[in-house]
Design an enzyme around this catalytic site. Sequence first.
Site, PDB file in Angstrom:
ATOM      1  N   LYS A  45       0.798  -1.200   0.000  1.00 45.40           N
ATOM      2  CA  LYS A  45       0.000   0.000   0.000  1.00 45.40           C
ATOM      3  C   LYS A  45       0.843   1.266   0.000  1.00 45.40           C
ATOM      4  O   LYS A  45       0.369   2.336  -0.364  1.00 45.40           O
ATOM      5  CB  LYS A  45      -0.889   0.023   1.267  1.00 45.40           C
ATOM      6  N   ASP A  71       7.506   3.130  -2.438  1.00 38.97           N
ATOM      7  CA  ASP A  71       7.728   4.175  -1.430  1.00 38.97           C
ATOM      8  C   ASP A  71       9.099   4.021  -0.791  1.00 38.97           C
ATOM      9  O   ASP A  71       9.747   5.001  -0.458  1.00 38.97           O
ATOM     10  CB  ASP A  71       6.635   4.130  -0.349  1.00 38.97           C
ATOM     11  N   ASP A  94      14.185  -1.143   0.943  1.00 44.89           N
ATOM     12  CA  ASP A  94      14.851  -1.394   2.227  1.00 44.89           C
ATOM     13  C   ASP A  94      15.876  -2.518   2.019  1.00 44.89           C
ATOM     14  O   ASP A  94      16.987  -2.271   1.556  1.00 44.89           O
ATOM     15  CB  ASP A  94      13.745  -1.762   3.223  1.00 44.89           C
ATOM     16  N   LYS A 138      16.899   2.979   1.576  1.00 45.38           N
ATOM     17  CA  LYS A 138      17.673   2.874   2.814  1.00 45.38           C
ATOM     18  C   LYS A 138      18.847   1.938   2.539  1.00 45.38           C
ATOM     19  O   LYS A 138      18.798   0.743   2.832  1.00 45.38           O
ATOM     20  CB  LYS A 138      16.757   2.277   3.892  1.00 45.38           C
ATOM     21  N   PHE A 168      13.543   3.730  11.307  1.00 38.64           N
ATOM     22  CA  PHE A 168      12.211   3.352  10.845  1.00 38.64           C
ATOM     23  C   PHE A 168      11.459   4.607  10.471  1.00 38.64           C
ATOM     24  O   PHE A 168      11.283   5.509  11.286  1.00 38.64           O
ATOM     25  CB  PHE A 168      11.450   2.570  11.923  1.00 38.64           C
TER      26      PHE A 168
END
Length: 180
Positions: A47, A104, A107, A135, A156
């Site tokens: 999402k 988005d 990671d 990241k 985070f």
Amino acid sequence: MNGIMNYYNDFKLLITQKEIKRKINQLAKRINADYRGKTPILISVLKGSFMFLADLIRELTIDVEIEFIELSSYGDSTESSGEVSVIKWLSKEIRQRDIILVEDIVDTGLTVSTLLERLEKHNPQSLKVCTLTSKPARREIEVPIHYLGFEVPNKFIIGYGIDYGEKYRNLSEIYYLKNE
Ligand code: PRP
């Protein structure tokens, strides 16, 4: 700042709404130039990327189509489970089409890597990755990022589509969780 954050001292502002807007403008300019005369399909990975996709496509002047894929690796936790399961897959054929995967965050790289591999099997004309954030400190699998918004520290992050226990996706800015 969204009022909701006034109740919390746990988050620190990392990327402002203005910075996000400016970056999306820059990314859209590059995409407009790179895909001139073409009609790419932007595949949003739900999402988290819904807000980025919505703002990005409004800055695009080329014709685009959109598709949604939903995968899950984190569940309600802040740590990846290491597995990617498919919740929703494409609703149309992507063969011979120009594809831009919209994320988005990259990671560990597991999600994008899994998706690139799966999408390649459908023989698209081209396949690129556009992510608002990356990241690098967390990377386990190297993945190509063709359009990058921001490199973020190993914290985070939440907001602008990104959740913490499914909350905070509605924030207009990106924050990081302090004391993690
Ligand atoms: C997040 C994010 C990416 C993925 C990145 O999704 O939206 O898709 O994790 O992590 P990785 O590079 O380690 O694979 P999540 O599974 O939390 O679902 P959501 O987008 O619905 O929040």
